[in-house]
Design an enzyme around this catalytic site. Structure first.
Site, PDB file in Angstrom:
ATOM      1  N   LYS A 231       7.483  24.771   2.702  1.00 50.59           N
ATOM      2  CA  LYS A 231       6.786  23.941   3.679  1.00 50.59           C
ATOM      3  C   LYS A 231       6.651  22.570   3.046  1.00 50.59           C
ATOM      4  CE  LYS A 231       2.553  23.179   6.299  1.00 50.59           C
ATOM      5  NZ  LYS A 231       1.118  23.505   6.479  1.00 50.59           N
TER       6      LYS A 231
ATOM      7  N   TYR B 171       4.893  25.366  -1.191  1.00 53.07           N
ATOM      8  CA  TYR B 171       4.110  24.461  -0.346  1.00 53.07           C
ATOM      9  C   TYR B 171       3.966  23.141  -1.087  1.00 53.07           C
ATOM     10  CZ  TYR B 171       0.205  23.099   2.799  1.00 53.07           C
ATOM     11  OH  TYR B 171      -0.610  22.467   3.709  1.00 53.07           O
TER      12      TYR B 171
ATOM     13  N   THR C 188      -5.251  23.625   6.866  1.00 53.20           N
ATOM     14  CA  THR C 188      -5.832  23.470   8.197  1.00 53.20           C
ATOM     15  C   THR C 188      -6.906  24.519   8.445  1.00 53.20           C
ATOM     16  OG1 THR C 188      -3.723  22.591   8.992  1.00 53.20           O
ATOM     17  CG2 THR C 188      -5.292  23.275  10.661  1.00 53.20           C
TER      18      THR C 188
END
Length: 291
Positions: A163, A135, A46
């Protein structure tokens, strides 16, 4: 170390000249802290990590560290296309004072699961001072952190969480039920309620840049036992989540952050700005959830 609460996956603001806007970044951090977030994740997808220079990355790390201090947990992204590059990124991140890192599989190289596990072991052996949050975001890396890798790292004392951004709820359920040595953190925003029901206690959250109060309210309601209240928050947010997940996620998060009062600029190329029609549709669902 306990992963808990809302940890915004920070956007990277750019000014009109296309440079990182550290003043706006600091203001965003303060607003999110006031809303009750538990920490921050700079330099993730992001935050357009891939589009930043090394010098820009170091400056962002410094700004976040200086502004937040000891007021929240910091987990920095440090990624690359090969083990050598990732180790270099980790070194500069550690030198900036970060000990918690979010590490995805190397992209483009397409390592096997055996090679991916060796990659993580090399990181852990090279930097005994760090904690690692795995991740899993195969849509971006084209490599999944497979369950064999998760199982192999389950008991490692410095692999603290994952995550999970695959969009596959069954993976979240399996991790939450059978790999309790690794804390489950929501990385699939439209599935946050499901993640929490299956054992997640944190949400590394891109939409927290847009409406931190609402996602913090979701976390507080759920953890206080108000499951229906948490469901109501998600019901309110779901049209926005669905729009974000339909494509152009980074551009839409940045536009949503703009609608929330922060000039963060456009995403860097090759990503293009939203069209007028895309902005109109996103603004429609954004305004609806504000009512």
């Amino acid at each position: 170390m306990k992963l808990n609460g809302i940890l915004p996956a920070l956007v990277t603001p750019f000014d009109q000249a296309g440079k990182v806007d550290h003043e706006t970044l600091a203001t965003i951090l303060e607003k999110q802290l006031a809303a009750g977030v538990s920490g921050f994740v700079p330099l993730g997808s992001t935050g357009e990590y891939y589009a930043l220079t090394n010098d820009e990355r170091r400056q962002i790390l410094a700004t976040v560290k200086e502004v937040v201090g000891n007021r929240g947990t910091l987990i920095a992204g440090a990624n690359g296309s090969c083990t050598r590059e990732v180790l270099e990124q980790i070194r500069q991140t550690v030198d900036a004072g970060y000990t918690n890192l979010l590490i995805a599989p190397p992209y483009y190289a397409l390592p096997s699961q055996e090679e991916l596990l060796a990659h993580y072991h090399t990181i852990l052996e090279s930097f005994p001072e760090i904690n690692v949050v795995l991740y899993n975001y195969p849509i971006r890396t084209n490599v999944e952190v497979g369950m064999d890798v998760v199982a192999a790292l389950n008991d490692h004392p410095r692999v603290i969480g994952i995550k999970e951004s695959s969009g596959n709820l069954l993976r979240a359920i399996e991790i939450g039920e059978h790999h309790k040595g690794i804390q489950l953190s929501c990385g699939s925003d439209d599935q946050a309620l499901d993640f929490y029901l299956w054992g997640a206690s944190s949400w590394i959250c891109g939409p927290a840049n847009i409406f931190p109060e609402k996602v913090v309210d979701f976390h507080r309601k759920f953890t206080s036992g108000d499951i229906h209240g948490a469901q109501d928050v998600m019901r309110n947010l779901f049209p926005v989540m669905a729009n974000l997940e339909s494509g152009k996620f980074v551009q839409k998060v940045k536009y949503g952050t703009e609608l929330s009062g922060f000039k963060v600029g456009n995403a860097r190329a090759p990503l293009l700005p939203l069209t007028d029609d895309e902005k109109t549709e996103f603004r429609r669902v954004f305004e609806a959830c504000q009512g």
